[in-house]
Design an enzyme around this catalytic site. Structure first.
Site, PDB file in Angstrom:
ATOM      1  N   ASN A  64      48.651  -8.581  -3.725  1.00 42.80           N
ATOM      2  CA  ASN A  64      49.851  -8.914  -4.792  1.00 42.80           C
ATOM      3  C   ASN A  64      50.115  -7.720  -5.772  1.00 42.80           C
ATOM      4  O   ASN A  64      49.238  -7.223  -6.285  1.00 42.80           O
ATOM      5  CB  ASN A  64      49.297  -9.920  -5.866  1.00 42.80           C
ATOM      6  CG  ASN A  64      50.467 -10.525  -6.900  1.00 42.80           C
ATOM      7  OD1 ASN A  64      50.516  -9.957  -7.890  1.00 42.80           O
ATOM      8  ND2 ASN A  64      50.960 -11.629  -6.751  1.00 42.80           N
ATOM      9  N   TYR A  65      51.531  -7.428  -5.773  1.00 46.93           N
ATOM     10  CA  TYR A  65      52.016  -6.375  -6.445  1.00 46.93           C
ATOM     11  C   TYR A  65      53.188  -6.966  -7.370  1.00 46.93           C
ATOM     12  O   TYR A  65      54.301  -7.514  -6.694  1.00 46.93           O
ATOM     13  CB  TYR A  65      52.180  -5.130  -5.805  1.00 46.93           C
ATOM     14  CG  TYR A  65      51.076  -4.552  -5.120  1.00 46.93           C
ATOM     15  CD1 TYR A  65      50.243  -3.962  -5.932  1.00 46.93           C
ATOM     16  CD2 TYR A  65      50.739  -4.845  -3.873  1.00 46.93           C
ATOM     17  CE1 TYR A  65      49.020  -3.240  -5.324  1.00 46.93           C
ATOM     18  CE2 TYR A  65      49.476  -4.311  -3.225  1.00 46.93           C
ATOM     19  CZ  TYR A  65      48.595  -3.709  -4.143  1.00 46.93           C
ATOM     20  OH  TYR A  65      47.419  -3.059  -3.657  1.00 46.93           O
ATOM     21  N   ARG A  66      53.147  -6.659  -8.492  1.00 54.12           N
ATOM     22  CA  ARG A  66      54.047  -7.299  -9.481  1.00 54.12           C
ATOM     23  C   ARG A  66      54.572  -6.629 -10.713  1.00 54.12           C
ATOM     24  O   ARG A  66      54.018  -5.467 -11.282  1.00 54.12           O
ATOM     25  CB  ARG A  66      53.744  -8.545  -9.992  1.00 54.12           C
ATOM     26  CG  ARG A  66      52.412  -8.519 -10.740  1.00 54.12           C
ATOM     27  CD  ARG A  66      51.839  -9.726 -11.146  1.00 54.12           C
ATOM     28  NE  ARG A  66      50.414  -9.781 -11.587  1.00 54.12           N
ATOM     29  CZ  ARG A  66      49.348  -9.230 -11.016  1.00 54.12           C
ATOM     30  NH1 ARG A  66      49.138  -9.041  -9.800  1.00 54.12           N
ATOM     31  NH2 ARG A  66      48.284  -9.226 -11.759  1.00 54.12           N
ATOM     32  N   SER A  87      55.046 -22.625  -2.777  1.00 55.41           N
ATOM     33  CA  SER A  87      54.845 -21.200  -2.847  1.00 55.41           C
ATOM     34  C   SER A  87      53.759 -21.078  -3.642  1.00 55.41           C
ATOM     35  O   SER A  87      53.039 -19.911  -2.930  1.00 55.41           O
ATOM     36  CB  SER A  87      56.189 -20.538  -3.327  1.00 55.41           C
ATOM     37  OG  SER A  87      57.369 -20.545  -2.582  1.00 55.41           O
ATOM     38  N   GLY A 140      59.345 -27.072 -13.228  1.00 58.04           N
ATOM     39  CA  GLY A 140      60.396 -26.389 -12.118  1.00 58.04           C
ATOM     40  C   GLY A 140      59.802 -25.245 -11.593  1.00 58.04           C
ATOM     41  O   GLY A 140      60.584 -24.661 -10.737  1.00 58.04           O
ATOM     42  N   ALA A 141      58.358 -25.078 -11.218  1.00 54.97           N
ATOM     43  CA  ALA A 141      57.768 -24.147 -10.377  1.00 54.97           C
ATOM     44  C   ALA A 141      57.960 -24.620  -9.275  1.00 54.97           C
ATOM     45  O   ALA A 141      57.698 -26.066  -8.746  1.00 54.97           O
ATOM     46  CB  ALA A 141      56.319 -23.926 -10.868  1.00 54.97           C
ATOM     47  N   ARG A 142      58.001 -23.640  -8.318  1.00 56.89           N
ATOM     48  CA  ARG A 142      58.029 -23.917  -6.787  1.00 56.89           C
ATOM     49  C   ARG A 142      56.607 -24.073  -6.172  1.00 56.89           C
ATOM     50  O   ARG A 142      55.899 -23.026  -5.883  1.00 56.89           O
ATOM     51  CB  ARG A 142      58.751 -22.874  -6.040  1.00 56.89           C
ATOM     52  CG  ARG A 142      59.241 -23.243  -4.598  1.00 56.89           C
ATOM     53  CD  ARG A 142      60.212 -22.166  -3.973  1.00 56.89           C
ATOM     54  NE  ARG A 142      61.144 -22.718  -2.960  1.00 56.89           N
ATOM     55  CZ  ARG A 142      60.314 -22.604  -1.720  1.00 56.89           C
ATOM     56  NH1 ARG A 142      59.377 -22.069  -1.561  1.00 56.89           N
ATOM     57  NH2 ARG A 142      61.081 -23.212  -0.864  1.00 56.89           N
ATOM     58  N   SER A 160      53.469 -11.396  -2.857  1.00 61.22           N
ATOM     59  CA  SER A 160      52.133 -11.948  -2.822  1.00 61.22           C
ATOM     60  C   SER A 160      51.923 -12.267  -1.619  1.00 61.22           C
ATOM     61  O   SER A 160      52.703 -13.078  -1.148  1.00 61.22           O
ATOM     62  CB  SER A 160      52.080 -13.306  -3.980  1.00 61.22           C
ATOM     63  OG  SER A 160      50.870 -13.834  -4.037  1.00 61.22           O
ATOM     64  N   HIS A 182      43.918 -11.003   0.733  1.00 55.42           N
ATOM     65  CA  HIS A 182      45.076 -11.179  -0.234  1.00 55.42           C
ATOM     66  C   HIS A 182      45.441 -10.001  -1.031  1.00 55.42           C
ATOM     67  O   HIS A 182      44.751  -8.958  -1.138  1.00 55.42           O
ATOM     68  CB  HIS A 182      44.445 -12.265  -1.361  1.00 55.42           C
ATOM     69  CG  HIS A 182      45.068 -12.158  -2.818  1.00 55.42           C
ATOM     70  ND1 HIS A 182      44.816 -11.397  -3.716  1.00 55.42           N
ATOM     71  CD2 HIS A 182      46.133 -12.733  -3.176  1.00 55.42           C
ATOM     72  CE1 HIS A 182      45.788 -11.640  -4.872  1.00 55.42           C
ATOM     73  NE2 HIS A 182      46.259 -12.443  -4.398  1.00 55.42           N
TER      74      HIS A 182
END
Length: 373
Positions: A154-156, A334, A329-331, A138, A152
């Site tokens: 994003n590839y997932r 980022s 718990g997410a970062r 991302s 922007h």
């Protein structure tokens, strides 16, 4: 969208599941490994391209991290250090940028599965926690010059599996696939509209998509215009690109039954790689053209107002950002990498209200999306 978010981790036993599904044309190398290798290479290529463009700027900061529940990531972030008092800030092409890779795995609990099923038809109704794997790249680039657009991409890839058998564990394999899909896209957000830039951006992406199916680009372009819309403003965040999600071997609500599109995991992955590889040639020539353009304080003011709209969309509507911020718990650093370093809001601003002004011409396109190719 923001980077891949972590999800709740529960270690409960797997109960009865629907019959497992397998990827068509399964390659010898697991898809999760192929995706991880690709996005890591793409991240390096993109960061290197920006560093070569402005060799006197500070390099991107490489920040490796581990997820305690399972997985890793590498955040590559660009920012210019704040200078001491009385010292002028270094002039750079970019003002703030981030290119992040996230590869995470763990257990996906029923509440998270239920939330995901609303957007992903390929997930069956599962009443117990199951293993998941998610990997993606991302990026968001905010240039300093008001005439250079924000971009922007994003590839997932995401999959959920059954619990691995003892034989799977001994062989280092994951369990049988239950569901999988790819998602992603790339979109352009200028403060000042240059038709030739919009055409170049869209044509480069279209040329990358067309060999994989002629119905892909028009479908993804329309989806992009719809997704990046700010309802409370009645305008889009930017001027388009492509956006897609939940792309698998299942029927897709965005495509007709006979649509020309890839339907196997291997073919969809080939499309994703083609789209990802088109990022640098779609955007870098635009940035090279615009970063030296003379600009005024008025144009900087308008750029910051448009960045305010960018923030509004990302924090109010973007599904990835919202999901990440709600996840324990997410970062967070980022997830919020996408936000600009500076933005502006004005009460009832008059900028852009004159239809014949350059600002007004941009707003016209944001309210009425245009087919650029």
């Amino acid at each position: 969208m923001a980077g891949l978010a972590t999800v709740y981790i529960l270690r409960t036993p797997l109960l009865a599941l629907s019959p497992p599904r397998t990827m068509s044309a399964q390659a010898a190398t697991p898809m999760r490994q192929r995706v991880e290798e690709y996005i890591s290479r793409l991240q390096d290529d993109i960061v290197t391209a920006f560093e070569k463009l402005d060799p006197n700027a500070p390099p991107f900061k490489r920040d490796s991290w581990l997820r305690p529940q399972g997985g890793r990531g590498l955040s590559c972030v660009f920012a210019v250090p704040v200078p001491p008092p009385g010292v002028a800030q270094q002039e750079t092409i970019l003002e703030k940028a981030g290119v992040n890779v996230s590869v995470v795995h763990g257990m996906l609990p029923p509440p998270a599965i239920k939330q995901m099923r609303a957007d992903h038809s390929s997930i069956p109704d599962i009443q117990s926690a199951v293993p998941f794997f998610a990997a993606g790249v991302s990026l968001v680039i905010h240039p300093r010059n008001p005439h250079a657009p924000t971009v922007h991409a994003n590839y997932r890839y995401f999959e959920i599996t059954e619990q691995p058998t003892e034989e799977d564990q001994a062989a280092g394999r994951s369990g049988k696939l239950i569901a999988w899909w790819f998602g992603g896209g790339s979109d352009l957000t200028p403060s000042y509209l240059y038709d030739e830039d919009a055409v170049h951006f869209h044509k480069t992406i279209k040329d990358a998509c067309d060999p994989h199916g002629t119905d892909i680009f028009p479908t993804f372009k329309k989806w992009c215009d719809e997704y990046f819309f700010i309802p409370h403003r009645g305008e889009a965040r930017g001027i388009g690109g492509i956006f897609f999600d939940d792309l698998s071997d299942e029927p897709h609500k965005r495509f007709a039954e006979d649509a020309k599109r890839p339907k196997s995991a291997d073919d969809i992955f080939a499309l994703v790689k083609a789209a990802g590889d088109s990022f640098v040639p779609s955007y870098l020539p635009i940035l090279e053209r615009r970063w030296r353009a003379p600009s005024t304080e008025h144009e900087r003011r308008w750029q910051l107002l448009r960045r305010g709209r960018y923030v509004e969309f990302n924090l109010v509507y973007d599904r990835g950002t919202k999901f990440g911020l709600m996840t324990p718990g997410a970062r967070i650093e980022s997830i919020l990498m996408s936000l600009p370093e500076t933005a502006r809001w004005e009460y009832m601003s008059e900028v852009g209200t004159e239809a014949e002004s350059r600002e007004g011409k941009l707003l016209e396109v944001l309210k009425t999306p245009r087919a650029w190719v």
